[in-house]
Design a protein around this motif. Structure first.
Motif, mmCIF file in Angstrom:
data_model
loop_
_atom_site.group_PDB
_atom_site.id
_atom_site.type_symbol
_atom_site.label_atom_id
_atom_site.label_comp_id
_atom_site.label_asym_id
_atom_site.label_seq_id
_atom_site.Cartn_x
_atom_site.Cartn_y
_atom_site.Cartn_z
ATOM 1 N N SER A 175 0.877 -1.165 0.000
ATOM 2 C CA SER A 175 0.000 0.000 0.000
ATOM 3 C C SER A 175 0.915 1.215 0.000
ATOM 4 O O SER A 175 2.134 1.087 0.028
ATOM 5 C CB SER A 175 -0.927 -0.001 1.225
ATOM 6 N N SER A 176 0.327 2.389 -0.049
ATOM 7 C CA SER A 176 1.135 3.601 -0.031
ATOM 8 C C SER A 176 0.393 4.677 0.728
ATOM 9 O O SER A 176 -0.813 4.838 0.570
ATOM 10 C CB SER A 176 1.436 4.075 -1.448
ATOM 11 N N CYS B 52 6.157 -4.573 10.060
ATOM 12 C CA CYS B 52 5.942 -4.117 8.681
ATOM 13 C C CYS B 52 7.204 -3.455 8.133
ATOM 14 O O CYS B 52 8.109 -3.121 8.876
ATOM 15 C CB CYS B 52 4.794 -3.122 8.645
ATOM 16 N N ILE B 53 7.215 -3.262 6.818
ATOM 17 C CA ILE B 53 8.339 -2.625 6.143
ATOM 18 C C ILE B 53 7.830 -1.393 5.414
ATOM 19 O O ILE B 53 6.858 -1.471 4.663
ATOM 20 C CB ILE B 53 8.982 -3.584 5.115
ATOM 21 N N ASP B 54 8.458 -0.263 5.655
ATOM 22 C CA ASP B 54 8.210 0.940 4.867
ATOM 23 C C ASP B 54 9.428 1.174 4.003
ATOM 24 O O ASP B 54 10.558 1.174 4.494
ATOM 25 C CB ASP B 54 8.006 2.166 5.767
ATOM 26 N N GLY C 64 6.343 8.277 -3.046
ATOM 27 C CA GLY C 64 7.665 8.014 -2.488
ATOM 28 C C GLY C 64 7.681 7.107 -1.283
ATOM 29 O O GLY C 64 8.724 6.900 -0.659
ATOM 30 N N VAL C 65 6.540 6.532 -0.925
ATOM 31 C CA VAL C 65 6.478 5.622 0.220
ATOM 32 C C VAL C 65 5.689 4.381 -0.166
ATOM 33 O O VAL C 65 4.546 4.482 -0.616
ATOM 34 C CB VAL C 65 5.804 6.273 1.449
ATOM 35 N N THR C 66 6.302 3.222 -0.007
ATOM 36 C CA THR C 66 5.616 1.956 -0.234
ATOM 37 C C THR C 66 5.609 1.188 1.074
ATOM 38 O O THR C 66 6.654 0.991 1.694
ATOM 39 C CB THR C 66 6.316 1.126 -1.326
ATOM 40 N N ASN C 67 4.425 0.815 1.523
ATOM 41 C CA ASN C 67 4.267 0.034 2.752
ATOM 42 C C ASN C 67 4.106 -1.426 2.381
ATOM 43 O O ASN C 67 3.295 -1.762 1.534
ATOM 44 C CB ASN C 67 3.028 0.492 3.528
ATOM 45 N N VAL C 68 4.887 -2.291 3.013
ATOM 46 C CA VAL C 68 4.815 -3.728 2.781
ATOM 47 C C VAL C 68 4.323 -4.351 4.077
ATOM 48 O O VAL C 68 4.933 -4.172 5.131
ATOM 49 C CB VAL C 68 6.203 -4.304 2.393
ATOM 50 N N GLU C 69 3.190 -5.043 3.987
ATOM 51 C CA GLU C 69 2.574 -5.572 5.213
ATOM 52 C C GLU C 69 1.781 -6.835 4.905
ATOM 53 O O GLU C 69 1.375 -7.054 3.769
ATOM 54 C CB GLU C 69 1.684 -4.498 5.837
#
Length: 104
Positions: free
Chosen positions: A31-32, A54-56, A36-41
């Motif tokens: 998600s975002s 989680c990973i940002d 410039g920011v991608t959230n991986v969850e």
């Protein structure tokens, strides 16, 4: 209340590409919260859930003067699964480390 890690932040030239790589590797979603920011969850994750880390991935505009480095120890279900995952993600299956180690 004990302190608990809930998020890791990676810097990258291309947040989207690196985010997609980690999502594919972990079987998670992306998600975002903005450009410039991608959230991986994990799929279905609702913030804040202390059961997941989680990973940002955040884009940094400055030129890369040194490689951005991170080392993560990951676990998998079997050597066969690890070999398949490394090959699917474009790695060298001959370099799969199947040993277990402990760090002091």
């Amino acid at each position: 209340m004990a302190l608990q890690l809930v998020q890791v932040n990676f810097k990258a030239r291309d947040d989207s590409a690196l985010g997609r790589f980690w999502a594919e590797a972990l079987g998670w979603g992306v998600s975002s919260e903005g450009p410039g920011v991608t959230n991986v969850e994990p799929v279905g994750f609702v913030w804040p859930d202390p059961a997941a880390v989680c990973i940002d991935v955040v884009t940094v505009p400055d030129p890369e003067t040194v490689k951005y480095r991170v080392h993560l120890d990951l676990a998998t279900t079997s050597v066969a699964h690890q070999t398949e995952l490394v090959a699917r993600l474009g790695g060298d299956a001959d370099e799969v480390n199947t040993s277990r180690s402990s760090h002091a």
